[in-house]
Design a protein around this motif. Structure first.
Motif, PDB file in Angstrom:
ATOM      1  N   ASN A  67       0.829  -1.215   0.000  1.00 36.98           N
ATOM      2  CA  ASN A  67       0.000   0.000   0.000  1.00 36.98           C
ATOM      3  C   ASN A  67       0.864   1.266   0.000  1.00 36.98           C
ATOM      4  O   ASN A  67       0.670   2.176   0.805  1.00 36.98           O
ATOM      5  CB  ASN A  67      -0.944   0.008   1.205  1.00 36.98           C
ATOM      6  CG  ASN A  67      -1.949  -1.128   1.139  1.00 36.98           C
ATOM      7  OD1 ASN A  67      -2.446  -1.451   0.063  1.00 36.98           O
ATOM      8  ND2 ASN A  67      -2.228  -1.752   2.271  1.00 36.98           N
ATOM      9  N   PHE A  68       1.812   1.281  -0.905  1.00 40.66           N
ATOM     10  CA  PHE A  68       2.793   2.363  -0.988  1.00 40.66           C
ATOM     11  C   PHE A  68       2.172   3.597  -1.652  1.00 40.66           C
ATOM     12  O   PHE A  68       1.557   3.499  -2.717  1.00 40.66           O
ATOM     13  CB  PHE A  68       4.002   1.870  -1.793  1.00 40.66           C
ATOM     14  CG  PHE A  68       5.123   2.850  -1.892  1.00 40.66           C
ATOM     15  CD1 PHE A  68       6.078   2.935  -0.911  1.00 40.66           C
ATOM     16  CD2 PHE A  68       5.218   3.705  -2.987  1.00 40.66           C
ATOM     17  CE1 PHE A  68       7.134   3.836  -1.011  1.00 40.66           C
ATOM     18  CE2 PHE A  68       6.258   4.603  -3.102  1.00 40.66           C
ATOM     19  CZ  PHE A  68       7.215   4.676  -2.105  1.00 40.66           C
ATOM     20  N   ASN A  69       2.323   4.753  -1.010  1.00 44.21           N
ATOM     21  CA  ASN A  69       1.789   6.004  -1.545  1.00 44.21           C
ATOM     22  C   ASN A  69       2.892   7.064  -1.568  1.00 44.21           C
ATOM     23  O   ASN A  69       3.571   7.276  -0.565  1.00 44.21           O
ATOM     24  CB  ASN A  69       0.626   6.517  -0.685  1.00 44.21           C
ATOM     25  CG  ASN A  69      -0.605   5.636  -0.790  1.00 44.21           C
ATOM     26  OD1 ASN A  69      -1.398   5.772  -1.705  1.00 44.21           O
ATOM     27  ND2 ASN A  69      -0.746   4.706   0.157  1.00 44.21           N
ATOM     28  N   LEU A  70       3.062   7.706  -2.716  1.00 42.36           N
ATOM     29  CA  LEU A  70       4.080   8.753  -2.858  1.00 42.36           C
ATOM     30  C   LEU A  70       3.730   9.636  -4.048  1.00 42.36           C
ATOM     31  O   LEU A  70       3.262   9.139  -5.074  1.00 42.36           O
ATOM     32  CB  LEU A  70       5.461   8.122  -3.078  1.00 42.36           C
ATOM     33  CG  LEU A  70       6.630   9.090  -3.305  1.00 42.36           C
ATOM     34  CD1 LEU A  70       6.916   9.887  -2.037  1.00 42.36           C
ATOM     35  CD2 LEU A  70       7.881   8.337  -3.770  1.00 42.36           C
ATOM     36  N   THR A  71       3.929  10.940  -3.880  1.00 41.55           N
ATOM     37  CA  THR A  71       3.716  11.893  -4.971  1.00 41.55           C
ATOM     38  C   THR A  71       5.011  12.631  -5.267  1.00 41.55           C
ATOM     39  O   THR A  71       5.662  13.135  -4.347  1.00 41.55           O
ATOM     40  CB  THR A  71       2.616  12.912  -4.621  1.00 41.55           C
ATOM     41  OG1 THR A  71       1.383  12.220  -4.410  1.00 41.55           O
ATOM     42  CG2 THR A  71       2.427  13.922  -5.744  1.00 41.55           C
ATOM     43  N   LEU A  72       5.394  12.659  -6.548  1.00 40.59           N
ATOM     44  CA  LEU A  72       6.552  13.434  -6.991  1.00 40.59           C
ATOM     45  C   LEU A  72       6.020  14.661  -7.719  1.00 40.59           C
ATOM     46  O   LEU A  72       5.519  14.561  -8.847  1.00 40.59           O
ATOM     47  CB  LEU A  72       7.420  12.615  -7.953  1.00 40.59           C
ATOM     48  CG  LEU A  72       8.420  11.601  -7.372  1.00 40.59           C
ATOM     49  CD1 LEU A  72       7.723  10.495  -6.608  1.00 40.59           C
ATOM     50  CD2 LEU A  72       9.272  11.002  -8.484  1.00 40.59           C
ATOM     51  N   PRO A  73       6.077  15.850  -7.076  1.00 43.11           N
ATOM     52  CA  PRO A  73       5.567  17.059  -7.729  1.00 43.11           C
ATOM     53  C   PRO A  73       6.397  17.415  -8.963  1.00 43.11           C
ATOM     54  O   PRO A  73       7.580  17.068  -9.045  1.00 43.11           O
ATOM     55  CB  PRO A  73       5.723  18.137  -6.638  1.00 43.11           C
ATOM     56  CG  PRO A  73       5.909  17.380  -5.360  1.00 43.11           C
ATOM     57  CD  PRO A  73       6.600  16.110  -5.735  1.00 43.11           C
ATOM     58  N   PRO A  74       5.802  18.084  -9.953  1.00 45.77           N
ATOM     59  CA  PRO A  74       6.547  18.464 -11.159  1.00 45.77           C
ATOM     60  C   PRO A  74       7.748  19.344 -10.845  1.00 45.77           C
ATOM     61  O   PRO A  74       7.663  20.255 -10.008  1.00 45.77           O
ATOM     62  CB  PRO A  74       5.513  19.233 -11.988  1.00 45.77           C
ATOM     63  CG  PRO A  74       4.188  18.824 -11.447  1.00 45.77           C
ATOM     64  CD  PRO A  74       4.405  18.529  -9.998  1.00 45.77           C
ATOM     65  N   ARG A  75       8.882  19.019 -11.484  1.00 48.20           N
ATOM     66  CA  ARG A  75      10.113  19.818 -11.380  1.00 48.20           C
ATOM     67  C   ARG A  75      10.613  19.955  -9.936  1.00 48.20           C
ATOM     68  O   ARG A  75      11.201  20.965  -9.568  1.00 48.20           O
ATOM     69  CB  ARG A  75       9.923  21.195 -12.025  1.00 48.20           C
ATOM     70  CG  ARG A  75       9.721  21.114 -13.528  1.00 48.20           C
ATOM     71  CD  ARG A  75       9.434  22.459 -14.151  1.00 48.20           C
ATOM     72  NE  ARG A  75       8.127  22.964 -13.742  1.00 48.20           N
ATOM     73  CZ  ARG A  75       6.982  22.586 -14.284  1.00 48.20           C
ATOM     74  NH1 ARG A  75       6.973  21.708 -15.256  1.00 48.20           N
ATOM     75  NH2 ARG A  75       5.834  23.087 -13.861  1.00 48.20           N
ATOM     76  N   LYS A  76      10.364  18.946  -9.120  1.00 42.63           N
ATOM     77  CA  LYS A  76      10.856  18.914  -7.749  1.00 42.63           C
ATOM     78  C   LYS A  76      11.728  17.678  -7.556  1.00 42.63           C
ATOM     79  O   LYS A  76      11.633  16.697  -8.293  1.00 42.63           O
ATOM     80  CB  LYS A  76       9.701  18.881  -6.740  1.00 42.63           C
ATOM     81  CG  LYS A  76       8.786  20.106  -6.787  1.00 42.63           C
ATOM     82  CD  LYS A  76       9.496  21.358  -6.292  1.00 42.63           C
ATOM     83  CE  LYS A  76       8.547  22.558  -6.280  1.00 42.63           C
ATOM     84  NZ  LYS A  76       9.222  23.791  -5.821  1.00 42.63           N
ATOM     85  N   MET A  77      12.572  17.744  -6.525  1.00 38.46           N
ATOM     86  CA  MET A  77      13.470  16.622  -6.229  1.00 38.46           C
ATOM     87  C   MET A  77      12.969  15.886  -4.992  1.00 38.46           C
ATOM     88  O   MET A  77      12.840  16.468  -3.913  1.00 38.46           O
ATOM     89  CB  MET A  77      14.897  17.151  -5.993  1.00 38.46           C
ATOM     90  CG  MET A  77      15.910  16.069  -5.642  1.00 38.46           C
ATOM     91  SD  MET A  77      17.564  16.805  -5.432  1.00 38.46           S
ATOM     92  CE  MET A  77      18.497  15.407  -4.817  1.00 38.46           C
ATOM     93  N   VAL A  78      12.661  14.609  -5.174  1.00 37.42           N
ATOM     94  CA  VAL A  78      12.184  13.758  -4.083  1.00 37.42           C
ATOM     95  C   VAL A  78      13.206  12.650  -3.863  1.00 37.42           C
ATOM     96  O   VAL A  78      13.621  11.983  -4.812  1.00 37.42           O
ATOM     97  CB  VAL A  78      10.805  13.151  -4.395  1.00 37.42           C
ATOM     98  CG1 VAL A  78      10.356  12.219  -3.273  1.00 37.42           C
ATOM     99  CG2 VAL A  78       9.774  14.248  -4.619  1.00 37.42           C
TER     100      VAL A  78
END
Length: 498
Positions: free
Chosen positions: A266-277
């Motif tokens: 149940n892995f949840n993650l958001t990578l916002p545009p043009r951001k470094m995660v």
């Protein structure tokens, strides 16, 4: 056949390559195809001649004596049925022999491909023994197969000569009752012996036929495979629709080779545009799996992965990997070709000027020009003739040439010395500008400037935030930093005392 086999293999899912060794696949491309070719050529050229002779003589036999021909028709199918049963056993033995040859090839390929590791641990004798054991097993199987084929050919000749003997007995009886003339008897006997010789020759070809059939079965086994994840087909987003936002929603995943071991839950993650995660955590937590799923090397069991709201399953895989996502590993793979072609691998239609511009942005142009042949310098296999830092910068240039919207960095500087790390880090600082970046972090000092840091443990995110907030929290991330600092201090003390 070789071209079609390679085309089928190269299109298979990554799970296929997890389950099959490189040497085994190479063996099917070389040994099996060659075996099939040789046997096919021999069986067709000589077999057709024998079959044609047999067919012609059978017609002659019927014209000479329908009664004796009828008796032969009753006997021959029994012999053929017995031969078929023996042949099935021999074909299975031949398949096993071919698969064992593939195993031996895999052992040799692995040892030669990792020769530096073998040499550094002085394991030459162990590898020789391992290979010798495989070859000896092949020898035993082939000996049994040879004996089996010999027995088959002996029984076949015995049966065929028995037919000739039967013709003499039955023909003699018919001559006594004046149902057949001596001339007809002689003509029938000559035709029977011609059939006997043709069938005897076919029995000799049977060994080749068995080997060719086994090789062909192994070849077509791969050629008939259909990948679950196709290379092409699906939506292609326009540049105006592509911003680089990535979302993992309730993703659960297990590797096909280890279905019982759940890697992400149940892995949840958001990578916002043009951001470094950045993803960090202990080894085995599932960090690198996140990157492989974003590349769609595997399909997930539950949940969804989207790019700008589109499920990656609906997007064209080749377009996704070739244009949208760039991947830089801590141990990048270079090919045994020129530097120019290695960089151009990122975009085959790029001009020489574009390749050089990408190399400049990756801090690679200067050292490439110092090579004797410049960009035409041919690298060793897997880039063995260049240093780790040079290899990384060539890989970064290859990724920059593609100009991806999303960039994955699997700790691209962790295996480098201080000087090389500085040059590579400068190239990476440029590479991440204006892109959505996912960093798989092993050294936490490299991700302190990330817009967001996610701590992964046991396939789930246990902490998320930036460096400042996570440090103040004094949780898992803070403990990881303290542990890494302690290890660095210990290593520094050992170097000073040494």
């Amino acid at each position: 056949m070789r071209k079609e086999l390679f085309a089928s293999v190269i299109e298979q899912d990554i799970a296929f390559f997890d389950a099959h060794k490189t040497g085994e696949i190479s063996s099917r491309l070389t040994n099996d195809v060659q075996e099939f070719k040789s046997c096919y050529k021999l069986c067709i050229s000589q077999g057709l001649r024998s079959i044609a002779q047999t067919a012609g003589c059978i017609v002659s036999l019927y014209l000479i004596s329908p009664k004796m021909t009828g008796l032969m028709v009753c006997v021959v199918p029994v012999i053929v049925l017995a031969g078929t049963c023996i042949g099935k056993t021999l074909r299975n033995m031949s398949k096993y022999a071919q698969s064992q040859i593939a195993q031996a090839s895999a052992v040799a390929d692995e040892a030669i491909g990792n020769i530096k590791t073998v040499r550094s641990f002085a394991m030459e004798e162990s590898e020789k023994k391992l290979y010798n054991d495989q070859v000896e097993l092949i020898q035993k199987i082939n000996s049994k197969l040879g004996i089996g084929i010999g027995i088959f050919q002996g029984l076949a000749n015995l049966a065929l000569n028995g037919i000739v003997l039967g013709v003499l007995c039955v023909g003699g009886s018919l001559m006594c009752t004046a149902e057949m003339t001596p001339g007809s008897m002689m003509a029938f006997l000559v035709a029977t012996q011609t059939i006997q010789k043709s069938l005897a020759h076919l029995s000799l070809l049977f060994g080749q036929f068995v080997r060719g059939l086994a090789a062909g079965a192994r070849i077509f086994q791969y050629m008939n495979l259909t990948p679950e994840i196709p290379l092409k087909g699906g939506k292609i987003l326009t540049d105006s629709d592509l911003h680089g936002e990535v979302k993992f929603v309730n993703v659960t995943f297990s590797y096909p080779s280890r279905p019982d071991q759940v890697v992400l839950k149940n892995f949840n993650l958001t990578l916002p545009p043009r951001k470094m995660v950045a993803l960090c955590g202990l080894s085995g937590g599932g960090k690198s799996t996140v990157a492989t799923l974003l590349e769609r090397f595997y399909d997930i069991e539950n949940g969804s992965i989207t790019i700008d709201g589109c499920d990656i399953k609906s997007l064209d895989p080749s377009w996704l990997r070739g244009n949208v996502i760039g991947y830089i590993d801590q141990e990048p793979v270079l090919f045994a070709t020129s530097v120019m072609e290695n960089i151009r691998y990122g975009r085959p239609d790029a001009s020489d000027a574009e390749v050089m511009e990408a190399a400049k942005l990756a801090n690679a142009h200067e050292f490439i020009c110092n090579f004797n042949d410049g960009y035409d310098t041919v690298l060793g296999e897997r880039g063995a003739t260049v240093s780790g830092g040079q290899k990384q910068r060539i890989a970064i240039a290859r990724a920059l040439l593609k100009d991806p919207k999303i960039l994955i960095l699997d700790e691209a500087t962790s295996a480098l010395d201080v000087e090389s790390e500085k040059a590579v880090q400068e190239a990476l600082d440029y590479a991440i500008k204006g892109r959505t970046v996912l960093v798989i972090a092993h050294r936490l000092s490299t991700i302190q400037n990330a817009d967001m840091i996610a701590v992964v443990k046991g396939g789930v995110i246990v902490e998320i935030g930036n460096h400042s907030t996570l440090s103040k929290k004094k949780g898992v991330y803070w403990n990881l930093i303290k542990q890494q600092q302690a290890n660095d201090d210990e290593n520094m003390s050992e170097r000073k005392s040494g």
